[in-house]
Design an enzyme around this catalytic site. Structure first.
Site, PDB file in Angstrom:
ATOM      1  N   SER A 178       0.796  -1.227   0.000  1.00 17.44           N
ATOM      2  CA  SER A 178       0.000   0.000   0.000  1.00 17.44           C
ATOM      3  C   SER A 178       0.829   1.278   0.000  1.00 17.44           C
ATOM      4  O   SER A 178       0.857   2.036   0.982  1.00 17.44           O
ATOM      5  CB  SER A 178      -0.980  -0.043   1.170  1.00 17.44           C
ATOM      6  OG  SER A 178      -1.767  -1.189   1.036  1.00 17.44           O
ATOM      7  N   ARG A 193       6.985   6.585  -4.730  1.00 15.25           N
ATOM      8  CA  ARG A 193       7.601   7.179  -3.542  1.00 15.25           C
ATOM      9  C   ARG A 193       7.061   6.456  -2.321  1.00 15.25           C
ATOM     10  O   ARG A 193       5.931   5.967  -2.321  1.00 15.25           O
ATOM     11  CB  ARG A 193       7.262   8.674  -3.434  1.00 15.25           C
ATOM     12  CG  ARG A 193       5.781   8.923  -3.475  1.00 15.25           C
ATOM     13  CD  ARG A 193       5.368  10.372  -3.360  1.00 15.25           C
ATOM     14  NE  ARG A 193       3.982  10.491  -3.805  1.00 15.25           N
ATOM     15  CZ  ARG A 193       3.617  10.920  -4.986  1.00 15.25           C
ATOM     16  NH1 ARG A 193       4.520  11.325  -5.858  1.00 15.25           N
ATOM     17  NH2 ARG A 193       2.360  10.974  -5.329  1.00 15.25           N
ATOM     18  N   ASP A 231      -4.151  -1.472  -0.677  1.00 17.02           N
ATOM     19  CA  ASP A 231      -5.261  -1.741   0.252  1.00 17.02           C
ATOM     20  C   ASP A 231      -6.603  -1.181  -0.232  1.00 17.02           C
ATOM     21  O   ASP A 231      -7.648  -1.800  -0.061  1.00 17.02           O
ATOM     22  CB  ASP A 231      -4.933  -1.251   1.682  1.00 17.02           C
ATOM     23  CG  ASP A 231      -4.432   0.176   1.746  1.00 17.02           C
ATOM     24  OD1 ASP A 231      -4.440   0.880   0.716  1.00 17.02           O
ATOM     25  OD2 ASP A 231      -4.030   0.620   2.848  1.00 17.02           O
TER      26      ASP A 231
HETATM   27  C1  GLC Z   1      -0.841   5.905   1.684  1.00 23.69           C
HETATM   28  C2  GLC Z   1      -0.384   5.042   0.531  1.00 23.69           C
HETATM   29  C3  GLC Z   1      -1.558   4.407  -0.183  1.00 23.69           C
HETATM   30  C4  GLC Z   1      -2.457   3.699   0.800  1.00 23.69           C
HETATM   31  C5  GLC Z   1      -2.847   4.630   1.940  1.00 23.69           C
HETATM   32  C6  GLC Z   1      -3.679   3.927   2.993  1.00 23.69           C
HETATM   33  O1  GLC Z   1      -1.538   6.984   1.184  1.00 23.69           O
HETATM   34  O2  GLC Z   1       0.387   5.799  -0.376  1.00 23.69           O
HETATM   35  O3  GLC Z   1      -1.117   3.488  -1.158  1.00 23.69           O
HETATM   36  O4  GLC Z   1      -3.595   3.231   0.152  1.00 23.69           O
HETATM   37  O5  GLC Z   1      -1.695   5.155   2.549  1.00 23.69           O
HETATM   38  O6  GLC Z   1      -3.008   2.858   3.555  1.00 23.69           O
END
Ligand code: GLC
Length: 498
Positions: A178, A193, A231
């Site tokens: 995530s 990133r 996620d």
């Molecule tokens: C951050 C991550 C994203 C994820 C979110 C919630 O924003 O970059 O990919 O979905 O956190 O976990």
């Protein structure tokens, strides 16, 4: 009905003591110490209210800018909000079946799961969790993936022993990672990133699936990665699997983000792939990046700017830094620290504990807001137990009001993001269900109600047509369903290279 087994949960490391029992005993007569007057606290509160309150008009302006940003991300690659096509084509049919492994690397814990999809929206899950240390989040990326591979190997071995997994079988694996990754196909993703405080070197710009495959080979793990998901995408799919009215999924946890289903013909940046324009593909928005770098649209306070500038990624994740669980406690702590510097609170007390960055957990805010006692005993407990500080009732009332301001702003900004997708996709009239997950959404009192209130401030009465609900576990169940959908799609010869 879903059956869950958590029997083998193994938490490595020490979880934070946030939910442990608090000591409520008062240790000294607080009236002996110099404290701020009620009037002074009220003056401060008024100023902070003006800083943290977002009016309906301002919310509508944010929604408009948000919509433009979402469109820009679909138009061209490499935009601030990247609007990532995930190669998850359309909704699950609930006929997906089979046995899948799921690995979830996304925040505080690493989770490995064995998911059995039994059809008709039903499933069984067995899982283990491993706590990630702060060091692991910063050490070499390959080492981090090797740790994931090692945990998965242990998990599989244990489950072979207890008869859950057949020895010699290579199981398909859904990898929930995530963080924003640009994908050329479903089993590929270059990390754009790190977010949420991760900073493992030698990972940004690399394909995390290749890295994780290397770790699986190193530990001889009998698993084949078939899909990389985030996620939010997993949550979208898992929520729809059990509740087909779901059109959007959001995570409000350590980070914040959303996913929804888009028509391929409305994603100009992937026109060259030759996918049927009427096909649907899930978009991982990565909306936490909204208003990054330029900081044109969001009302940031000086505390937000301090958090941003002292973070490992200044300028980035501007929206997320105002909303997610990683930062809310820190915002409140910075306000308190300023009051300490000005000599308004805690005069004559030793304040070193509360001066430690990130020492004020966001879970404290929810406890403070939900304190049911007149004396605000919960708040006494937090301040004496964790920070060795004595408070008066007036101060505690002030801190609770402050927690409300910070929590309410986070929920109202979240409503702006949801409203932008709803409005862009034209879901307002027919209404839509938003699957939401994450510690803020699940544990922060009133968070969902404040989102709903915010949606009505933006859309008027019609805002009631948009309803959030607690989502199904996206990173475990969702990831397995995505793996199953991918297998079915590829077996049918549909876009086998994507
Ligand atoms: C951050 C991550 C994203 C994820 C979110 C919630 O924003 O970059 O990919 O979905 O956190 O976990």
């Amino acid at each position: 009905m879903a059956v869950r087994h958590d029997s083998m949960s193994a938490l490595i490391g020490t979880p934070p003591a946030v939910h442990s029992t608090l000591a409520y005993t008062r240790t000294s007569e607080v009236e002996d110490l110099p404290h701020a007057t009620k009037k002074k606290m009220a003056d401060h509160l008024r100023k902070l209210e003006a800083m943290f309150t977002i009016t309906p008009q301002r919310m509508r302006m944010i929604v408009e800018a948000f919509k433009d940003t979402l469109e820009a991300g679909l138009q061209k690659p490499a935009q601030v909000v990247p609007m990532i096509p995930t190669y998850v084509f359309g909704w699950p049919t609930a006929t997906e079946t089979g046995e899948y492994l799921a690995v979830d690397l996304g925040g505080t814990n690493l989770r490995v799961c064995l998911v059995r999809l039994t059809g008709g929206g039903k499933f069984e899950i067995t899982q283990s969790k491993y706590r990630l240390t702060e060091e692991q989040k910063q050490e070499d990326g390959q080492k981090l993936f090797d740790f994931c591979g090692e945990c998965l190997k242990v998990f599989i071995d244990v489950n072979i022993e207890n008869g859950e997994i057949t020895k010699g079988k290579i199981l398909p694996l859904g990898f929930t990672f995530s963080y924003p990754c640009s994908q050329d196909r479903i089993d590929h993703g270059e990390l754009i990133r790190w977010t949420k405080g991760f900073g493992a070197p030698n990972t940004e710009g690399r394909d995390v699936v290749t890295m994780f495959r290397k770790s699986l080979a190193l530990h001889g793990v009998p698993a084949e990665i078939v899909a990389l998901t985030c996620d939010t995408t997993g949550t979208l799919i898992a929520s729809h699997y059990v509740n087909p009215a779901t059109k959007i999924a959001c995570i409000f946890g350590t980070g914040c983000n959303a996913a929804y289903m888009e028509r391929v013909g409305d994603i100009p940046k992937i026109a060259h792939l030759g996918i049927d324009p009427d096909a649907q593909i899930a978009i991982n928005c990565e909306w936490g990046a909204f208003d990054s770098f330029e900081h044109e649209h969001l009302p940031r306070t000086k505390y937000d700017i301090m958090i941003d500038e002292s973070s490992n990624k200044p300028g980035e994740q501007a929206f997320e830094k105002l909303i997610s669980g990683r930062y809310l406690g820190e915002i409140l702590r910075l306000v308190i620290c300023q009051l300490i510097d000005e000599g308004t609170v805690f005069l004559g007390q030793n304040t070193y504990k509360i001066e430690i960055p990130y020492s004020f957990d966001t879970a404290f805010l929810s406890l403070m807001e939900s304190d049911p006692t007149d004396e605000l005993l919960m708040i006494i407990g937090i301040f004496t137990h964790f920070f060795a500080l004595e408070t008066t009732l007036a101060e505690r009332q002030f801190f609770r009001a402050l927690a409300k301001l910070v929590g309410r702003r986070a929920a109202r900004l979240s409503a702006c993001g949801i409203a932008a997708i709803v409005s862009k996709m034209g879901y307002l009239e027919e209404g839509c269900s938003v699957g939401a997950d994450g510690s803020l959404y699940n544990k922060y009192p009133g968070f969902a109600e404040r989102i709903h209130e915010g949606l009505q401030d933006i859309f008027g009465e019609k805002g009631r047509n948009v309803v959030t609900h607690h989502a199904e576990d996206g990173s475990g169940i969702g990831s397995a369903i995505v793996a199953a959908m991918t297998k079915i799609r590829k077996d049918a010869g549909l876009y086998p290279n994507l």
